[in-house]
Enzyme design. Structure first.
Site, short mmCIF file in Angstrom:
data_model
loop_
_atom_site.label_atom_id
_atom_site.label_comp_id
_atom_site.label_asym_id
_atom_site.label_seq_id
_atom_site.Cartn_x
_atom_site.Cartn_y
_atom_site.Cartn_z
N ASP A 1 0.82 -1.22 0.00
CA ASP A 1 0.00 0.00 0.00
C ASP A 1 0.85 1.27 0.00
O ASP A 1 0.31 2.37 -0.02
CB ASP A 1 -0.93 -0.01 1.23
CG ASP A 1 -1.99 1.07 1.19
OD1 ASP A 1 -2.51 1.35 0.09
OD2 ASP A 1 -2.30 1.64 2.25
N SER B 1 -6.72 5.15 0.16
CA SER B 1 -7.04 3.84 -0.40
C SER B 1 -8.51 3.53 -0.14
O SER B 1 -9.01 3.74 0.97
CB SER B 1 -6.17 2.75 0.23
OG SER B 1 -4.80 3.04 0.06
N GLN C 1 -5.77 -2.02 -6.64
CA GLN C 1 -6.30 -1.09 -5.64
C GLN C 1 -6.97 0.09 -6.34
O GLN C 1 -6.50 0.54 -7.39
CB GLN C 1 -5.17 -0.55 -4.74
CG GLN C 1 -5.65 0.41 -3.66
CD GLN C 1 -4.50 0.91 -2.79
OE1 GLN C 1 -4.00 2.01 -2.98
NE2 GLN C 1 -4.06 0.08 -1.85
#
Length: 290
Positions: free
Chosen positions: A207, A231, A281
């Site tokens: 991430d 995110s 993502q």
């Protein structure tokens, strides 16, 4: 925690406290951030799920949603639901709760390894990590110094990050930039020999830079930001065993960005060119007021 190395602090973050059957509590360190880092929550949630599964079944996929921003410094409770225990596959659902509110949920599937088909597309040709500057060195070379906030971040950072291509520092340099980015990464120091720790550490790292690919055509990666980013969801597929304290190449691209959202895809290779993890993502990109 005083005197602990960044990698030791990461290991501490991933060492959850079991407070009841299927219920775990994770630390959330005090940070000068608006929200808890999403990779931390994803990594801790996967630890909680993995603690309820036998070591003979590694995780093969996870799908997660970031529902609310986590509050730095406040512990996070992870509640695990044992959805299924089959002959070959095991499924777990994890809900992360902070101050009585759900901030994150994750579904993970674990698979008993078995023989089958084998193929993959080749890893792109890129410079070796040893030939590239660290992120801190690159910023220091460009700015002449490392600003104090970045200096503090570099001291706390558990991963060595080296960008495959030189960073662009101005809007002019971004003209015609493709929505692609690549980094070599590895944990700074040993993470031990527990495969679950390495899987959750790489989940944490996945991430860190993935949304770079969305930002590249719009603004420099390091410098004043014109967008608030977060995110929204995260998915990973784990193909082969790996160690997160050995070099891995994280190739990232953004096939589309529209409105206030951008989609990013990542492929993670080990030093031998084997594809070990695939990542997808979607991120929020909300323009800041001038």
């Amino acid at each position: 925690m005083t005197g602990r190395t960044p990698t030791e602090r990461l290991s501490d973050l991933l060492d959850l406290e079991e407070i009841d059957l299927n219920i775990f509590r994770g630390r959330s360190p005090h940070e000068s951030l608006q929200r808890v880092f999403g990779g931390q929550v994803a990594g801790q949630a996967l630890v909680a799920a993995g603690r309820t599964v036998g070591a003979d079944r590694p995780v093969h996929s996870l799908h997660a949603y970031f529902l609310r921003p986590g509050i730095p410094g406040v512990p996070i409770v992870y509640q695990v639901e044992r959805i299924r225990d089959g002959r070959s596959f095991t499924t777990r659902r994890v809900v992360a709760v902070q101050r009585g509110r759900t901030i994150f949920n994750l579904t993970a599937s674990f698979h008993l390894p078995e023989p089958g088909i084998e193929h993959q597309l080749p890893m792109p040709e890129v410079p070796d990590p040893e030939s590239l500057p660290t992120l801190a060195d690159e910023i220091r070379a460009q700015l002449g110094t490392l600003p104090e906030p970045l200096e503090r971040m570099a001291r706390r950072q558990a991963f060595d990050i080296r960008y495959v291509e030189r960073l662009r520092w101005s809007a002019d340099a971004l003209r015609d930039a493709e929505p692609r980015s690549g980094v070599w990464m590895r944990a700074i120091g040993s993470l031990g020999d527990d495969p679950l720790v390495h899987t959750c550490a790489l989940t944490y790292a996945s991430d860190m830079t993935l949304l770079d690919a969305v930002r590249l055509p719009v603004e420099p990666l390091w410098g004043p930001r014109g967008f608030d980013t977060a995110s929204l969801d995260h998915a990973m597929w784990f193909h082969r065993p790996f160690r997160a304290d050995e070099w891995f190449l994280y190739q990232q691209e953004s096939p589309v960005a529209t409105g206030a959202r951008g989609l990013a895809r990542g492929q993670i290779y080990n030093r031998e060119g084997k594809l070990i993890v695939s990542v997808t993502q979607e991120g929020l990109f909300r323009k800041l007021d001038a």
